[in-house]
Design a protein around this motif. Structure first.
Motif, PDB file in Angstrom:
ATOM      1  N   LEU A 170      -7.588  -1.646  10.137  1.00 43.49           N
ATOM      2  CA  LEU A 170      -7.569  -2.370   8.670  1.00 43.49           C
ATOM      3  C   LEU A 170      -8.653  -1.908   7.677  1.00 43.49           C
ATOM      4  CD1 LEU A 170      -6.673  -4.889   6.683  1.00 43.49           C
ATOM      5  CD2 LEU A 170      -8.147  -6.287   8.115  1.00 43.49           C
ATOM      6  N   ILE A 171      -8.286  -1.446   6.480  1.00 43.24           N
ATOM      7  CA  ILE A 171      -9.316  -1.203   5.680  1.00 43.24           C
ATOM      8  C   ILE A 171      -9.410  -2.328   4.407  1.00 43.24           C
ATOM      9  CG2 ILE A 171     -10.097   0.461   3.742  1.00 43.24           C
ATOM     10  CD1 ILE A 171      -8.741   2.613   5.276  1.00 43.24           C
ATOM     11  N   THR A 172     -10.364  -3.059   4.666  1.00 40.73           N
ATOM     12  CA  THR A 172     -10.529  -4.198   3.955  1.00 40.73           C
ATOM     13  C   THR A 172     -10.623  -3.926   2.306  1.00 40.73           C
ATOM     14  OG1 THR A 172     -13.022  -4.465   4.087  1.00 40.73           O
ATOM     15  CG2 THR A 172     -11.576  -5.512   5.877  1.00 40.73           C
ATOM     16  N   SER A 173     -10.572  -4.793   1.552  1.00 45.61           N
ATOM     17  CA  SER A 173     -10.845  -4.688  -0.018  1.00 45.61           C
ATOM     18  C   SER A 173     -12.322  -4.270   0.005  1.00 45.61           C
ATOM     19  CB  SER A 173     -10.651  -5.973  -0.769  1.00 45.61           C
ATOM     20  OG  SER A 173     -11.479  -6.917  -0.175  1.00 45.61           O
ATOM     21  N   GLN A 174     -13.354  -4.949   0.696  1.00 49.56           N
ATOM     22  CA  GLN A 174     -14.739  -4.297   0.481  1.00 49.56           C
ATOM     23  C   GLN A 174     -14.948  -3.085   0.747  1.00 49.56           C
ATOM     24  OE1 GLN A 174     -18.287  -7.207   1.590  1.00 49.56           O
ATOM     25  NE2 GLN A 174     -18.762  -5.695   2.873  1.00 49.56           N
ATOM     26  N   GLU A 175     -14.390  -2.509   1.929  1.00 48.36           N
ATOM     27  CA  GLU A 175     -14.328  -1.051   2.263  1.00 48.36           C
ATOM     28  C   GLU A 175     -13.629  -0.195   1.291  1.00 48.36           C
ATOM     29  OE1 GLU A 175     -14.404  -1.573   7.508  1.00 48.36           O
ATOM     30  OE2 GLU A 175     -12.457  -1.730   6.171  1.00 48.36           O
TER      31      GLU A 175
END
Length: 407
Positions: A170-175
């Motif tokens: 999972l690539i989060t919005s922050q990343e």
């Protein structure tokens, strides 16, 4: 190193509308310079190695728009079509997906059909990157997993647990926002010293970390939070050695003979510098409805007394800074650490996203106060619970709001 043959499917409407609610400036940078973040994504946040992009597809509603985040700007709407040339120039195949009903376009079903068709290609695609926070994509990920393909989700918001569970990464919005800005993508926390996981942690490293936290603290340190933080930074050695032969965390702290240290059931403090904690103060277990939301919505497992500190630190940041999500989470974490409150960046980012989706984004003018942040965050948590069909009674809702400091 051999590169992983990868395909990227981007639901532009879903990702852009999610990002702009959290950080408008960086969301527009995402839409105007896709070539830059695409290059970084080639080698960052990988599953099996650097990617070689064989398919780049952007699904966009040409008539879609979001309100301009600057109410004084003209035009009052940001139309997605203005960003189309940037993706074409970055090598994306842009697929127009006009709205078919009042609220829905065909992007998600087009992405699913295209990805499944790709499974039959003579070329074997080893990784599928799905840029969408739409949980309707869950069956697609299940299908890709059954075909033994790696999957990565790029989510603009807090994705459903079932959606995340079937992905390899999972690539989060922050990343994603860090990638867009060209910043190093940080893990959940930045440990003070670098610890080699293959090398046993020494007692001296433990002493240095505790000494730094104790000296920097402006008030009593919560023992549970301090132990959790040290486990995260020092790794499994602390448990494997039973806290360096001391038999427990508090005994290990006592062995350090910290100057003027006083202990209670839940805190340690410097008797000369700190006011003692209130009698009976302690983290206490979370009530059942809160524990349920933590398990089903990934609500951070913070003690009741920590939530107001998070809201206040974010309000303090918003009052004096031009908003940037990645900077805000770092700033708030460091401010609270200086006060002896240990909260991870991921927990702060969770609150920041929830506040934005709850109607009180930190970039708003005038900036929201801590009480507004608390209310908006609690509203978002409860709205997500309702959307996930998590049944809560009125009393349980009141209990959740009280625990989150938004009663």
């Amino acid at each position: 190193m051999a590169r992983v043959r990868a395909a990227l499917y981007l639901d532009f409407d879903n990702v852009f509308s999610g990002l702009i609610k959290q950080d408008p400036d960086v969301a527009i940078q995402f839409a105007k310079d896709p070539a830059a973040w695409l290059v970084r994504l080639t080698t960052a946040l990988t599953v099996d190695g650097p990617r070689r992009w064989l398919i780049l597809r952007c699904y966009m509603n040409p008539g879609g728009w979001v309100p301009n985040p600057d109410p004084d700007a003209s035009p009052p709407r940001l139309y997605y079509s203005q960003f189309r040339p940037f993706f074409v120039n970055a090598g994306f195949e842009v697929i127009d997906c006009p709205r078919l009903t009042h609220t829905k376009n065909a992007a998600d079903i087009r992405m699913v059909v295209d990805a499944v068709d790709t499974l039959a290609d003579p070329v074997r695609y080893e990784e599928f990157v799905i840029a969408s926070g739409d949980s309707d994509m869950t069956p697609l990920l299940v299908r890709l997993r059954r075909a033994d393909r790696r999957t990565t989700i790029v989510s603009p918001s807090d994705a459903a647990e079932a959606f995340i569970a079937v992905a390899d990464r999972l690539i989060t919005s922050q990343e994603l926002l860090e990638l867009v800005q060209g910043e190093p993508v940080e893990s959940d926390e930045e440990p003070a010293p670098a610890v080699d996981p293959e090398t046993p942690v020494s007692y001296e490293q433990f002493r240095d970390l505790v000494g730094w936290r104790y000296t920097a603290a402006t008030g009593p340190l919560n023992l549970a939070s301090l132990a959790h933080d040290l486990r995260r930074q020092l790794g499994p050695s602390v448990d494997e050695t039973s806290w360096f032969g001391n038999g427990g965390f508090v005994r290990a702290l006592e062995s350090l003979t910290l100057p003027n240290a006083k202990f209670s059931n839940h805190f340690v403090w410097d008797a000369l510098r700190h006011e003692p904690p209130e009698s009976g103060a302690g983290p206490g277990p979370a009530p059942e409805p809160v524990a349920r939301l933590s398990a089903l919505l990934s609500l951070p497992r913070l003690p009741r007394e920590m939530w107001p500190a998070v809201y206040q630190s974010l309000a303090d940041y918003a009052a004096v800074h031009h908003f940037n999500l990645t900077e805000a989470t770092r700033w708030a974490r460091d401010q609270m650490a200086a006060q002896g409150v240990d909260v991870s960046r991921s927990a702060i980012a969770f609150v920041t996203r929830g506040t934005a989706f709850g109607g009180a984004p930190l970039y708003r003018q005038p900036p929201p106060q801590a009480t507004e942040i608390a209310s908006a965050f609690a509203d978002n948590v409860l709205n997500r619970a309702e959307a996930a069909a998590i049944a809560l009674s009125d009393d349980e809702i009141a209990e959740v709001r009280s625990w989150l400091g938004a009663a």
